[in-house]
Scaffold this motif. Structure first.
Motif, PDB file in Angstrom:
ATOM      1  N   VAL A 104     -40.565  59.193 -37.485  1.00  0.00           N
ATOM      2  CA  VAL A 104     -41.397  58.538 -38.585  1.00  0.00           C
ATOM      3  C   VAL A 104     -40.160  58.708 -39.838  1.00  0.00           C
ATOM      4  CG1 VAL A 104     -42.928  58.414 -40.321  1.00  0.00           C
ATOM      5  CG2 VAL A 104     -43.694  58.924 -37.986  1.00  0.00           C
ATOM      6  N   GLY A 107     -37.467  56.269 -39.298  1.00  0.00           N
ATOM      7  CA  GLY A 107     -37.879  54.907 -38.921  1.00  0.00           C
ATOM      8  C   GLY A 107     -37.576  54.584 -37.624  1.00  0.00           C
ATOM      9  N   GLU A 110     -43.253  53.863 -36.107  1.00  0.00           N
ATOM     10  CA  GLU A 110     -44.074  53.606 -37.260  1.00  0.00           C
ATOM     11  C   GLU A 110     -44.991  54.751 -37.390  1.00  0.00           C
ATOM     12  OE1 GLU A 110     -46.142  49.983 -37.825  1.00  0.00           O
ATOM     13  OE2 GLU A 110     -44.843  49.016 -36.630  1.00  0.00           O
ATOM     14  N   THR A 116     -50.603  56.431 -43.583  1.00  0.00           N
ATOM     15  CA  THR A 116     -50.301  55.289 -44.321  1.00  0.00           C
ATOM     16  C   THR A 116     -51.784  54.927 -45.038  1.00  0.00           C
ATOM     17  OG1 THR A 116     -50.617  53.784 -42.543  1.00  0.00           O
ATOM     18  CG2 THR A 116     -48.519  54.404 -42.962  1.00  0.00           C
ATOM     19  N   THR A 144     -42.805  59.634 -44.148  1.00  0.00           N
ATOM     20  CA  THR A 144     -41.248  58.959 -44.171  1.00  0.00           C
ATOM     21  C   THR A 144     -40.412  59.647 -44.904  1.00  0.00           C
ATOM     22  OG1 THR A 144     -41.875  57.300 -45.716  1.00  0.00           O
ATOM     23  CG2 THR A 144     -42.197  56.600 -43.470  1.00  0.00           C
TER      24      THR A 144
END
Length: 181
Positions: A104, A107, A110, A116, A144
């Protein structure tokens, strides 16, 4: 012999004399050290954990409890072997979460919905007070974000590496017990 080798050998001999595999307290202490490090970064360093950071801590707590209980109770070798297998699984779980977290951060994958989704997106808050409480209780860091790294490896990466190494040690101990008693 170093200054550390003699006390460690003495402690291992005492544990073996009680019928306890020395790997149990070692693995418990290692997980406790990883937990203490994470909490130190959070409390002393002011680095807020994300959802994945928090999820990586729970299996380490399980290792501490299992290793502590097995060390204190001194059960049969077979039970200690099963305990080492449980510890192996817990360490692989936290290592797996750590690998996912690295993915994560980089990248490569996801982020999960837990990283999120906010209360407003999920429709869980019914009024302003509930929304404020949800925001106040939410982790401040995003999954992230790499908030700290050493040698180009994030905390999640170090947790993954060390946990998988410890899982290998625990699995080797269980294998030894089941093969040789």
């Amino acid at each position: 012999m170093s200054l550390l080798t003699k006390p460690v050998d003495l402690m291992a001999a005492r544990l073996r004399a009680r019928g306890i595999d020395p790997l149990l307290p070692f693995l418990g202490a290692a997980s406790l050290a990883l937990l203490a490090g994470a909490l130190s970064f959070q409390v002393l360093g002011g680095l807020e954990p994300c959802v994945l950071c928090l999820q990586q801590r729970w299996p380490h707590l399980g290792v501490v409890v299992a290793a502590g209980a097995l060390t204190a109770l001194g059960p049969s070798r077979r039970v200690q072997g099963w305990g080492l297998l449980l510890i192996t699984v817990l360490l692989l779980v936290t290592g797996g979460i750590g690998l996912y977290h690295v993915g994560v951060e980089q990248g490569w994958v996801e982020a999960s919905a837990a990283c999120t989704m906010s209360t407003a997106q999920g429709g869980g808050a019914q009024d302003l007070a509930a929304l404020r409480a949800a925001i106040a209780g939410a982790p401040r860091a995003a999954c992230t974000d790499i908030v700290w790294s050493l040698l180009g490896i994030s905390m999640a990466g170090w947790n993954a590496l060390l946990s998988i190494l410890l899982a290998g040690i625990a699995a080797g101990g269980a294998r030894r017990i089941f093969r040789h008693g």
